[in-house]
Scaffold this active site. Structure first.
Site, PDB file in Angstrom:
ATOM      1  N   HIS A   1       1.768  30.241  51.293  1.00 10.53           N
ATOM      2  CA  HIS A   1       2.172  31.344  50.418  1.00 10.53           C
ATOM      3  C   HIS A   1       1.056  31.542  49.379  1.00 10.53           C
ATOM      4  O   HIS A   1       0.360  30.584  49.033  1.00 10.53           O
ATOM      5  CB  HIS A   1       3.476  30.924  49.728  1.00 10.53           C
TER       6      HIS A   1
ATOM      7  N   ASP B   1       4.393  22.361  48.459  1.00 10.61           N
ATOM      8  CA  ASP B   1       5.088  23.572  48.035  1.00 10.61           C
ATOM      9  C   ASP B   1       6.459  23.519  48.695  1.00 10.61           C
ATOM     10  O   ASP B   1       6.604  23.789  49.886  1.00 10.61           O
ATOM     11  CB  ASP B   1       4.279  24.790  48.501  1.00 10.61           C
TER      12      ASP B   1
ATOM     13  N   GLN C   1      10.594  26.521  50.084  1.00 11.53           N
ATOM     14  CA  GLN C   1      11.496  26.748  51.211  1.00 11.53           C
ATOM     15  C   GLN C   1      12.047  25.440  51.770  1.00 11.53           C
ATOM     16  O   GLN C   1      12.919  25.458  52.636  1.00 11.53           O
ATOM     17  CB  GLN C   1      10.775  27.522  52.331  1.00 11.53           C
TER      18      GLN C   1
ATOM     19  N   LYS D   1      15.769  29.886  44.957  1.00 14.30           N
ATOM     20  CA  LYS D   1      15.752  29.800  46.424  1.00 14.30           C
ATOM     21  C   LYS D   1      16.706  28.729  46.923  1.00 14.30           C
ATOM     22  O   LYS D   1      16.853  28.514  48.123  1.00 14.30           O
ATOM     23  CB  LYS D   1      14.338  29.512  46.918  1.00 14.30           C
TER      24      LYS D   1
ATOM     25  N   CYS E   1       3.918  37.641  50.827  1.00 17.92           N
ATOM     26  CA  CYS E   1       2.981  36.838  50.012  1.00 17.92           C
ATOM     27  C   CYS E   1       2.259  35.815  50.876  1.00 17.92           C
ATOM     28  O   CYS E   1       2.032  34.668  50.444  1.00 17.92           O
ATOM     29  CB  CYS E   1       3.692  36.147  48.849  1.00 17.92           C
TER      30      CYS E   1
HETATM   31  N1  PLP Z   1       6.008  29.110  48.134  1.00 17.53           N
HETATM   32  C1  PLP Z   1       6.765  29.610  49.099  1.00 17.53           C
HETATM   33  C2  PLP Z   1       6.676  29.016  50.478  1.00 17.53           C
HETATM   34  C3  PLP Z   1       7.624  30.667  48.842  1.00 17.53           C
HETATM   35  O1  PLP Z   1       8.379  31.164  49.813  1.00 17.53           O
HETATM   36  C4  PLP Z   1       7.658  31.205  47.529  1.00 17.53           C
HETATM   37  C5  PLP Z   1       8.482  32.385  47.247  1.00 17.53           C
HETATM   38  O2  PLP Z   1       8.696  33.214  48.095  1.00 17.53           O
HETATM   39  C6  PLP Z   1       6.867  30.624  46.549  1.00 17.53           C
HETATM   40  C7  PLP Z   1       6.059  29.576  46.882  1.00 17.53           C
HETATM   41  C8  PLP Z   1       6.884  31.111  45.139  1.00 17.53           C
HETATM   42  O3  PLP Z   1       8.133  30.858  44.564  1.00 17.53           O
HETATM   43  P1  PLP Z   1       8.499  31.446  43.132  1.00 17.53           P
HETATM   44  O4  PLP Z   1       8.234  32.918  43.203  1.00 17.53           O
HETATM   45  O5  PLP Z   1       9.943  31.126  42.974  1.00 17.53           O
HETATM   46  O6  PLP Z   1       7.637  30.766  42.147  1.00 17.53           O
END
Ligand code: PLP
Length: 415
Positions: A132, A209, A212, A235, A373
Site C-alpha cells: 500500500h 503493515d 488488513q 479497519k 492506494c
Molecule cells: N496499509 C494497508 C494494507 C491498507 O489497506 C491501508 C488502508 O487502506 C493502509 C495501510 C492505511 O491505513 P490508514 O489509512 O488507516 O492509515
C-alpha cells in the site's frame, strides 16, 4: 490466544453478527445495503458505538494530567484500551503499544524515528511490490533524507511475493524490511514469519503493515517476529482516527521521539527537555481518547467472536465468491494467491471499474474501484484500476449472490 479463548466459538453465528451492526439494516437506492468495502473501512458494531457514546456521556475528560475523578476514570479507560490491544496483538508488555491515528501514522513514526536514527547513506530498505502507498512513501521519504535505497521484492502472477528473490535481495546493507501482512489490493496473506526470520538473519528489523491483518486473523506479534506492527481501528470494527503501533520495547526505548509537545515530556525548560518513558514518549498532544476506548471495545468484541470462527467463515465466503465470480464471462481476477483472505479484486472486459462501481451502487452493492492506494500493483498486472469486493465478518454467501446479480446487470448494460 489461550485454550479457553480458542473454544469461544467454533462457528460464527453470522445472523447474530449482522444484527450487531445497525447500519446493515439500511437501504441504498431502495435496495438492501450489501456492504463489500470492508478493506477500506469496516462497519461498527453496536458495542463499539455504545463504548464511544458511553465514554462521552459518562467519563469524558482529558487524561493523565488530572487529579479529578473524571480525568482518572478517562485515563483508566484509555489505558485499559491499551491493555486490550496488547492482548489482541500478543505483545509482551503494555508499554509496547503506542496509540496512533492509524497504520499510516504508525509506519511514518517508525520511518521518522527508528529510520532516521538507524539508516544511513548506502543502506537499504526492502519492501515488496504489493505494498500500500502507506508502506512505500514513508520509506521513499526516508531514503531521500538519508541517502538510503529502496529495494523492491517482486511478486508473481498470482500476487505472491517471490520468496527466493526476496531472500536474494537481503544483505548486510538491509536495515529495514517492511511488508504488508495481508494485501489490500490482492488479498494475499504474506508469509510474514518467514520474512521476519530472513530479515533478522540479515540483521534487519521487520516492520509489518497490519492494516488488513488485524481484522482477519489472530495476530501474535511475537510469533510473527514483528519488530513493529501497525494497524488501524477503523479497519477492525473500531472508530476512525485511532490505531496502534506495536514496537519491541528495546527498540522503542532507544528511539528518539516522533513529535514534540505535551504528554510526551518528563521535564521542559528553555535549556532543553527530557522525555517521558515509552509509550508516552510517542504520544504527543491529547490523543483520540474516545477512539481508543472504542478500539478497545472492538478488539474485545473480535476476540469474543473467536478468530478460528472468523477465519473459517470469511474463508468460506471468499472461496464461494471466487468460484461465483469465475462464472462471469470476461471477468479476470487480480490476486489469485494460494493463501488469500477476504479480498476479491477483478476487472471486466466490457466496463471500466468506475462504471462497474456506479452500477453496483445503484443495486445497493458497495464495492471500491480504483488503484486502492497500490498503484505499483496495478502496473504489475497491467490494469489502470480494479473493482474490489472486500469482506468482513458480517458478509454472507447471499452478499456474493447479490454482487454476481449486479455484475450481470453491468454486462447487460455494457457488453
Ligand atoms: N496499509 C494497508 C494494507 C491498507 O489497506 C491501508 C488502508 O487502506 C493502509 C495501510 C492505511 O491505513 P490508514 O489509512 O488507516 O492509515
Amino acid at each position: 490466544m489461550n485454550a479457553s479463548e480458542a473454544k469461544v466459538a467454533a462457528t460464527l453465528d453470522v445472523d447474530a453478527v449482522r444484527a450487531a451492526f445497525p447500519i446493515l439494516s439500511r437501504e441504498v437506492h431502495g435496495k438492501p445495503l450489501v456492504y463489500l468495502d470492508s478493506a477500506a473501512s469496516t462497519q461498527k458494531p453496536q458495542v463499539v458505538i455504545d463504548a464511544v457514546s458511553h465514554f462521552y456521556e459518562t467519563t469524558n475528560a482529558n487524561i493523565h494530567r488530572g487529579v479529578h475523578r473524571l480525568s482518572q476514570e478517562a485515563t483508566d479507560a484509555f489505558e485499559g484500551a491499551r491493555e486490550e490491544m496488547r492482548a489482541f496483538l500478543g505483545a509482551e508488555q503494555v508499554e509496547e503499544i503506542v496509540f496512533t491515528r492509524g497504520t499510516t501514522e504508525g509506519i511514518n513514526l517508525v520511518a521518522s524515528s527508528y529510520g532516521r536514527a538507524n539508516v544511513g547513506t548506502g543502506d537499504e530498505i526492502l519492501i515488496s511490490h504489493m505494498e500500500h502507498h502507506s508502506n512505500i512513501v514513508p520509506w521513499q521519504m526516508l531514503c531521500e533524507q538519508t541517502g538510503a535505497k529502496l529495494v523492491v521484492a517482486p511478486i508473481n502472477d498470482d500476487g505472491e511475493i517471490e520468496m527466493d528473490a526476496l531472500a536474494g535481495l537481503l544483505g548486510a546493507r538491509t536495515k529495514i524490511v517492511a511488508v504488508g501482512h495481508i494485501s489490500n489490493a490482492l488479498g494475499t496473506i504474506n508469509p510474514v514469519a518467514e520474512i521476519g526470520r530472513l530479515a533478522h538473519q540479515a540483521g534487519a528489523v521487520l516492520v509489518v503493515d497490519g492494516a488488513q491483518g488485524a481484522p482477519h486473523g489472530a495476530v501474535d506479534v511475537q510469533a510473527l517476529g514483528a519488530d513493529f506492527y501497525a494497524c488501524s481501528g477503523h479497519k477492525m470494527y473500531g472508530p476512525t482516527g485511532i490505531g496502534v503501533l506495536y514496537g519491541r520495547r528495546d527498540l522503542l526505548d532507544a528511539m528518539p521521539p516522533y513529535q514534540g509537545g505535551g504528554e510526551m515530556i518528563r521535564t521542559v525548560s528553555f535549556e532543553g527537555s527530557t522525555y517521558a518513558p515509552v509509550p508516552h514518549k510517542f504520544e504527543a498532544g491529547t490523543p483520540n481518547i474516545a477512539g481508543a476506548v472504542g478500539l478497545g471495545a472492538a478488539a474485545a468484541w473480535l476476540r469474543g467472536l473467536g478468530f478460528n470462527a472468523i477465519e473459517r467463515h470469511e474463508s468460506d465466503v471468499t472461496s464461494y465468491g471466487t468460484s461465483r465470480l469465475a462464472e462471469i464471462k470476461g471477468l479476470r481476477m487480480i490476486g489469485t494467491a494460494k493463501h488469500k483472505a477476504a479480498v476479491l479484486g477483478f476487472v471486466l472486459d466490457c466496463a471500466h471499474p468506475h462504471d462497474i462501481g456506479t452500477i453496483l451502487d445503484q443495486e445497493g452493492v458497495a464495492v471500491r474501484t480504483g488503484h486502492h492506494c497500490a498503484q505499483p500493483v496495478m502496473d504489475r498486472f497491467g490494469v489502470p484500476a480494479t473493482s474490489r469486493a472486500s469482506l468482513g465478518v458480517y458478509n454472507t454467501r447471499a452478499d456474493i449472490d447479490a454482487l454476481v446479480a449486479a455484475l450481470a446487470r453491468v454486462r447487460e448494460l455494457f457488453a
